[in-house]
Design a protein around this motif. Sequence first.
Motif, PDB file in Angstrom:
ATOM      1  N   PRO A 105      -4.926   0.194   7.968  1.00 39.63           N
ATOM      2  CA  PRO A 105      -5.069  -1.093   7.767  1.00 39.63           C
ATOM      3  C   PRO A 105      -6.734  -1.285   8.026  1.00 39.63           C
ATOM      4  O   PRO A 105      -7.308  -2.095   7.656  1.00 39.63           O
ATOM      5  N   THR A 106      -7.205  -0.701   8.836  1.00 36.16           N
ATOM      6  CA  THR A 106      -8.510  -1.131   9.359  1.00 36.16           C
ATOM      7  C   THR A 106      -9.804  -0.360   8.530  1.00 36.16           C
ATOM      8  O   THR A 106     -10.768  -0.985   8.830  1.00 36.16           O
ATOM      9  N   ASN A 107      -9.291   0.475   7.996  1.00 34.99           N
ATOM     10  CA  ASN A 107     -10.468   1.162   7.044  1.00 34.99           C
ATOM     11  C   ASN A 107      -9.846   1.405   5.420  1.00 34.99           C
ATOM     12  O   ASN A 107     -10.483   2.014   4.721  1.00 34.99           O
ATOM     13  N   GLY A 108      -8.785   0.815   5.265  1.00 36.65           N
ATOM     14  CA  GLY A 108      -8.246   0.988   3.908  1.00 36.65           C
ATOM     15  C   GLY A 108      -8.823   0.045   2.691  1.00 36.65           C
ATOM     16  O   GLY A 108      -9.865  -0.753   2.908  1.00 36.65           O
ATOM     17  N   PRO A 109      -8.183   0.318   1.860  1.00 33.71           N
ATOM     18  CA  PRO A 109      -8.682  -0.400   0.220  1.00 33.71           C
ATOM     19  C   PRO A 109      -9.145  -1.917   0.452  1.00 33.71           C
ATOM     20  O   PRO A 109     -10.200  -2.462  -0.165  1.00 33.71           O
TER      21      PRO A 109
END
Length: 228
Positions: free
Chosen positions: A8-12
């Motif tokens: 969630p913190t570094n995704g698309p």
Amino acid sequence: AAEWGYSPTNGPDVWARLFPQAGGARQSPVDICTSIASSDSNLEMKKLTFAYESQSDLRILNTGHGWKVEAPQSGSRLEGGPLGEDIYQLEQFHCHWGETSAEGSEHTVDGRAYAGELHLVHWNTTKYQSFAEAAQHPDGLAVLGVFFDVGNESNDEIEKIVSTLSEIKFKGQFTDIPDVIDPTTFLPSGLGYWTYLGSLTTPPCNECVIWIVYKEPITVTEEQVTYH
Ligand code: BO1
Ligand code: ZN
């Protein structure tokens, strides 16, 4: 700097903050709606053809997001179909998969994900001098996508890859593939495909890819696609 990933913190959803092109208008992957996709008789006039070479001494790398095989010296070429008059040369191939075999492909078909997706990445050698240059242009790359479906029959060519993965368990590790690989054998027997103009599916997400996604999946076993 934090690296991109799929959490969630570094995704698309947040890639566009660090990679502006990820906020663009021709981003991949997409869901392919088969009822909306139309057939183009122009594509049949110049058939998509691949002239792939068997290659030995290939190296496989754990990218942290999957495996990748670099094939930069290959004489393997792709032309015709949606590629106009230009010739595209194979640069690398790699795979995307998921936590379970119920997901993993990047493209989906009518909302359905496949267990995995193989990408054969080519660049336009007619117009550009290097892969890096090609990746800056809207017709620079052509990526062939092949879905993995899980079945009882193992895929011998995929096994040549999978059998090396126990040696490259960690990001950045690489090893030699002892077998000769013929990329032709990765392709399904059915020749139908969907094509659209899109992007790299991971950062930097350049909008430089002519996508060619085969309709027919290839079959691999559960063990061949849940190797993480
Ligand atoms: S994909 O086929 O759309 N999943 C895809 C995504 C990212 C890349 C390639 C294909 N990235 C590029 C890197 C380059 C590298 C090249 C070849 O792959 O941006 O730095 O040289 O491995
Ligand atoms: Zn890919």
